[in-house]
Design a protein around this motif. Structure first.
Motif, PDB file in Angstrom:
ATOM      1  N   TYR A 133      -3.935  -5.678  -4.734  1.00 47.73           N
ATOM      2  CA  TYR A 133      -2.715  -5.386  -3.976  1.00 47.73           C
ATOM      3  C   TYR A 133      -1.480  -6.048  -4.576  1.00 47.73           C
ATOM      4  O   TYR A 133      -0.493  -6.241  -3.893  1.00 47.73           O
ATOM      5  CB  TYR A 133      -2.875  -5.858  -2.531  1.00 47.73           C
ATOM      6  CG  TYR A 133      -3.943  -5.111  -1.778  1.00 47.73           C
ATOM      7  CD1 TYR A 133      -3.635  -3.977  -1.036  1.00 47.73           C
ATOM      8  CD2 TYR A 133      -5.262  -5.538  -1.811  1.00 47.73           C
ATOM      9  CE1 TYR A 133      -4.610  -3.288  -0.362  1.00 47.73           C
ATOM     10  CE2 TYR A 133      -6.260  -4.847  -1.145  1.00 47.73           C
ATOM     11  CZ  TYR A 133      -5.918  -3.720  -0.417  1.00 47.73           C
ATOM     12  OH  TYR A 133      -6.884  -3.031   0.247  1.00 47.73           O
ATOM     13  N   ALA A 136       1.981  -4.609  -3.855  1.00 45.68           N
ATOM     14  CA  ALA A 136       2.393  -4.290  -2.483  1.00 45.68           C
ATOM     15  C   ALA A 136       3.430  -5.289  -1.998  1.00 45.68           C
ATOM     16  O   ALA A 136       3.530  -6.406  -2.506  1.00 45.68           O
ATOM     17  CB  ALA A 136       1.174  -4.311  -1.567  1.00 45.68           C
ATOM     18  N   ARG A 137       4.223  -4.848  -1.023  1.00 46.16           N
ATOM     19  CA  ARG A 137       5.144  -5.757  -0.349  1.00 46.16           C
ATOM     20  C   ARG A 137       4.422  -6.355   0.853  1.00 46.16           C
ATOM     21  O   ARG A 137       3.581  -5.683   1.451  1.00 46.16           O
ATOM     22  CB  ARG A 137       6.369  -4.982   0.154  1.00 46.16           C
ATOM     23  CG  ARG A 137       7.253  -4.431  -0.929  1.00 46.16           C
ATOM     24  CD  ARG A 137       8.098  -5.537  -1.510  1.00 46.16           C
ATOM     25  NE  ARG A 137       9.069  -5.005  -2.460  1.00 46.16           N
ATOM     26  CZ  ARG A 137      10.378  -5.153  -2.309  1.00 46.16           C
ATOM     27  NH1 ARG A 137      10.866  -5.760  -1.261  1.00 46.16           N
ATOM     28  NH2 ARG A 137      11.197  -4.690  -3.228  1.00 46.16           N
ATOM     29  N   GLN A 140       3.660  -4.321   3.885  1.00 48.60           N
ATOM     30  CA  GLN A 140       2.701  -3.223   3.760  1.00 48.60           C
ATOM     31  C   GLN A 140       1.265  -3.688   3.967  1.00 48.60           C
ATOM     32  O   GLN A 140       0.339  -2.896   3.863  1.00 48.60           O
ATOM     33  CB  GLN A 140       2.841  -2.578   2.368  1.00 48.60           C
ATOM     34  CG  GLN A 140       4.204  -1.908   2.158  1.00 48.60           C
ATOM     35  CD  GLN A 140       4.474  -1.549   0.716  1.00 48.60           C
ATOM     36  OE1 GLN A 140       4.072  -2.258  -0.192  1.00 48.60           O
ATOM     37  NE2 GLN A 140       5.174  -0.448   0.498  1.00 48.60           N
ATOM     38  N   LEU A 141       1.075  -4.985   4.228  1.00 48.98           N
ATOM     39  CA  LEU A 141      -0.282  -5.537   4.336  1.00 48.98           C
ATOM     40  C   LEU A 141      -0.606  -5.935   5.768  1.00 48.98           C
ATOM     41  O   LEU A 141       0.276  -6.174   6.581  1.00 48.98           O
ATOM     42  CB  LEU A 141      -0.403  -6.779   3.443  1.00 48.98           C
ATOM     43  CG  LEU A 141      -0.106  -6.587   1.959  1.00 48.98           C
ATOM     44  CD1 LEU A 141      -0.177  -7.924   1.246  1.00 48.98           C
ATOM     45  CD2 LEU A 141      -1.083  -5.596   1.342  1.00 48.98           C
TER      46      LEU A 141
ATOM     47  N   TYR B 240       2.467   1.819  -2.874  1.00 52.69           N
ATOM     48  CA  TYR B 240       2.057   0.834  -3.856  1.00 52.69           C
ATOM     49  C   TYR B 240       0.684   1.222  -4.389  1.00 52.69           C
ATOM     50  O   TYR B 240      -0.023   2.036  -3.807  1.00 52.69           O
ATOM     51  CB  TYR B 240       2.036  -0.569  -3.256  1.00 52.69           C
ATOM     52  CG  TYR B 240       1.087  -0.765  -2.107  1.00 52.69           C
ATOM     53  CD1 TYR B 240      -0.188  -1.270  -2.316  1.00 52.69           C
ATOM     54  CD2 TYR B 240       1.468  -0.466  -0.806  1.00 52.69           C
ATOM     55  CE1 TYR B 240      -1.052  -1.457  -1.255  1.00 52.69           C
ATOM     56  CE2 TYR B 240       0.609  -0.655   0.261  1.00 52.69           C
ATOM     57  CZ  TYR B 240      -0.654  -1.157   0.019  1.00 52.69           C
ATOM     58  OH  TYR B 240      -1.508  -1.346   1.061  1.00 52.69           O
ATOM     59  N   ILE B 241       0.319   0.607  -5.512  1.00 56.97           N
ATOM     60  CA  ILE B 241      -0.930   0.969  -6.165  1.00 56.97           C
ATOM     61  C   ILE B 241      -1.972  -0.104  -5.878  1.00 56.97           C
ATOM     62  O   ILE B 241      -1.682  -1.298  -5.956  1.00 56.97           O
ATOM     63  CB  ILE B 241      -0.706   1.092  -7.688  1.00 56.97           C
ATOM     64  CG1 ILE B 241       0.266   2.237  -7.971  1.00 56.97           C
ATOM     65  CG2 ILE B 241      -2.029   1.319  -8.406  1.00 56.97           C
ATOM     66  CD1 ILE B 241       0.719   2.310  -9.407  1.00 56.97           C
ATOM     67  N   ILE B 242      -3.162   0.312  -5.496  1.00 59.15           N
ATOM     68  CA  ILE B 242      -4.280  -0.632  -5.421  1.00 59.15           C
ATOM     69  C   ILE B 242      -5.037  -0.511  -6.738  1.00 59.15           C
ATOM     70  O   ILE B 242      -5.499   0.565  -7.104  1.00 59.15           O
ATOM     71  CB  ILE B 242      -5.211  -0.305  -4.233  1.00 59.15           C
ATOM     72  CG1 ILE B 242      -4.430  -0.424  -2.931  1.00 59.15           C
ATOM     73  CG2 ILE B 242      -6.408  -1.220  -4.225  1.00 59.15           C
ATOM     74  CD1 ILE B 242      -5.261  -0.117  -1.709  1.00 59.15           C
ATOM     75  N   TYR B 243      -5.153  -1.647  -7.422  1.00 57.93           N
ATOM     76  CA  TYR B 243      -5.795  -1.624  -8.730  1.00 57.93           C
ATOM     77  C   TYR B 243      -7.299  -1.853  -8.605  1.00 57.93           C
ATOM     78  O   TYR B 243      -7.734  -2.706  -7.837  1.00 57.93           O
ATOM     79  CB  TYR B 243      -5.212  -2.707  -9.632  1.00 57.93           C
ATOM     80  CG  TYR B 243      -3.758  -2.488  -9.937  1.00 57.93           C
ATOM     81  CD1 TYR B 243      -3.362  -1.639 -10.961  1.00 57.93           C
ATOM     82  CD2 TYR B 243      -2.780  -3.117  -9.173  1.00 57.93           C
ATOM     83  CE1 TYR B 243      -2.031  -1.435 -11.224  1.00 57.93           C
ATOM     84  CE2 TYR B 243      -1.436  -2.906  -9.434  1.00 57.93           C
ATOM     85  CZ  TYR B 243      -1.070  -2.067 -10.468  1.00 57.93           C
ATOM     86  OH  TYR B 243       0.251  -1.863 -10.728  1.00 57.93           O
ATOM     87  N   LYS B 257       3.452   4.084   2.187  1.00 58.50           N
ATOM     88  CA  LYS B 257       3.835   2.988   3.082  1.00 58.50           C
ATOM     89  C   LYS B 257       3.249   3.192   4.469  1.00 58.50           C
ATOM     90  O   LYS B 257       2.558   2.362   4.999  1.00 58.50           O
ATOM     91  CB  LYS B 257       5.342   2.907   3.180  1.00 58.50           C
ATOM     92  CG  LYS B 257       5.843   1.571   3.668  1.00 58.50           C
ATOM     93  CD  LYS B 257       7.359   1.565   3.535  1.00 58.50           C
ATOM     94  CE  LYS B 257       7.937   0.182   3.720  1.00 58.50           C
ATOM     95  NZ  LYS B 257       9.376   0.194   3.417  1.00 58.50           N
TER      96      LYS B 257
END
Lengths: 246, 264
Positions: A133, A136-137, A140-141, B240-243, B257
């Motif tokens: 993650y 991510a910001r 967003q978690l 966002y990207i999860i790697y 989002k």
């Protein structure tokens, strides 16, 4: 355990106006100790932790870190880099990505190069299971994810002592486990930890020492089995029976 | 010479044809004054707010407390004076005052100066509001990893404060586009001033100022749209990207989002 305490608090007092929250607190923490601080709300647990980190200015008393006065012999930045803190409300920097959160302190405070800081950040993010993650910001978690990032952020500074201020109190029950799991691993790795917590299972099973606070003083201090199985004081018994019944 | 128009829109077309370049140059000056005035005003406001939010502990030595106290009092006076008097009056006082003291500044310089200083007073309070609206925990977290007050301001607090006050900054910008019209009293040839001279020749005030109103509206509307775009850009990517995954460490998933369908 080594002989000289890594952290030594003596005669610490803190008042907010007329209200005396901490009255004469003294205790030592040895290298590698995992100390749980328990007690009812308002007993001064969080204030104690915040005083140790100078987020609150103590009214009186001294704090020695590695034998040197934390207030006069350590620079504030150096002390903060070595004594990290994890907050109840995570407090991740809202304007930065997960990775940047773990990098910014290393670069600005410790003066590490970006490459090195990012490698270190990723290593600790990996450790808390949040490396995927990294872009991510915080917003967003989930709460549990944010708290794990916050722990990685603190670890990335290579602290000698890590303070946890009710790290699971703001989490949904299903997320408490993931954060406690990370903390359990840290305790096993030999990091010195001071944990203010309401998680009695953690205090009993993971920590090696439990401090019970009541009305601004340390009421009882000992090994978990002593505190939980044979509490000496009536108020400890009363607190434990109240909280364990829930 | 051809006969003069007889209808409203006939006049509008006639005036646009005849004075189009006049309007355009007025728009140019208005935008120049509004943009530079807002930008400089923002910088002034930022500095003033930063100075006014320097933390002072009672146990700090007097040589640290005293200068800050004095500075803070002076800044208060600045804010009160420039928020408490009309910009049209400030324009007269500053322009003619400096002239009387032997400083003859070009009228455009005076215009930018007046708008900047006036905007700065408002911006100071807007930025201060932005700073105190950032969650206290952000500052504490920055402090807890060893950042100084300045580092935490620069890297953590101010970026969030500025993001939060973008709508207010936009307001100031729009106000400046419109209120720079008062500078016609010191003969700044901005849009209002140019309109007045265009209207004077044929005494067609209604038609000319109808055009002027449309131009102002077009300007402010465009500016608010642009600022919204800027805000969205400041918010960063919405996904966002999860790697990595359990089977493939190079895999990646894009997570939107909120709601929506993930795309990869």
């Amino acid at each position: 355990m080594t002989d000289a305490p890594i952290l030594s608090v003596s005669h610490l007092k803190k008042s907010f106006g007329e209200h005396e929250v901490l009255r004469d607190i003294s205790f030592d923490v040895s290298q590698g100790d995992v100390v749980s601080i328990i007690g009812a709300s308002g007993s001064g647990k969080s204030t104690l932790l915040r005083c140790i980190n100078f987020l609150e200015q103590p009214t009186a008393g001294t704090i020695l870190f590695q034998g040197k006065n934390a207030e006069t012999q350590w620079s504030r930045a150096q002390y903060h880099a070595r004594v990290g803190m994890v907050f109840q409300s995570f407090n991740l920097f809202g304007n930065m990505s997960v990775l940047k959160n773990c990098v910014v302190g290393q670069m600005k405070v410790l003066g590490r190069a970006r490459r090195e800081a990012e490698e270190k950040a990723l290593m600790y993010l990996e450790k808390v299971g949040m490396a995927p993650y990294r872009d991510a910001r915080p917003a967003q978690l989930s709460g549990g994810q944010q708290q794990r990032v916050a722990i990685a952020r603190a670890l990335a500074m290579d602290p000698e002592v890590l303070l946890f201020d009710e790290p699971t109190s703001a989490l949904d029950p299903e997320m408490v486990g993931e954060v406690l799991g990370v903390m359990r691993d840290l305790a096993a790795s030999g990091l010195t930890m001071l944990v203010v917590t309401h998680e009695m299972a953690f205090a009993r099973d993971v920590s090696r020492r439990v401090i019970f606070m009541d009305a601004g003083v340390i009421a009882e201090d000992g090994a978990p089995q002593d505190i939980f199985v044979h509490p000496r004081q009536a108020r400890t018994r009363e607190f434990l029976s109240r909280i364990l019944q829930k | 010479m051809s006969s003069l128009p007889t209808t409203f829109f006939g006049w509008v077309g006639f005036i646009l044809d005849k004075y189009g370049t006049l309007f355009l140059s007025g728009v140019g000056v208005t935008l120049l004054v509004a943009i530079t005035g807002t930008v400089i005003g923002f910088v002034i406001g930022l500095l003033v707010a930063i100075l006014r939010t320097i933390p002072v502990a009672p146990r700090d030595p007097w040589y640290r407390r005293m200068p800050l106290r004095v500075l803070s009092a002076l800044l208060n006076v600045y804010i009160e004076v420039f928020r408490g008097t009309p910009m049209i009056v400030q324009a007269m006082v500053i322009y003619y005052g400096s002239m009387q003291m032997g400083l003859r500044m070009p009228v455009l310089v005076a215009a930018v100066l007046i708008v900047s200083v006036n905007t700065g007073a408002y911006m100071a309070e807007i930025v201060r509001g932005g700073i105190i609206s950032v969650d206290k925990g952000q500052k504490e977290a920055a402090c807890a990893i060893g950042m100084t007050h300045w580092q935490s301001m620069v890297h953590v607090v101010l970026p969030q404060a500025v993001r939060n006050i973008m709508p207010s900054i936009g307001n100031e910008f729009v106000v400046n586009i419109k209120d720079s019209s008062v500078l016609n009293v010191i003969s700044v040839n901005e849009l209002f001033f140019m309109s007045k001279s265009a209207a004077g020749t044929y005494l067609r005030y209604f038609e000319v100022f109808f055009i002027t109103a449309c131009i102002y509206l077009a300007l402010t509307f465009t500016v608010t749209r642009l600022l919204r775009l800027l805000e969205r850009k400041m918010d960063g990517k919405t996904n966002y990207i999860i790697y990595g995954s359990q089977s493939d460490s190079k895999a990646s998933i894009v997570v939107p989002k909120e709601g929506g369908v993930p795309n990869d």
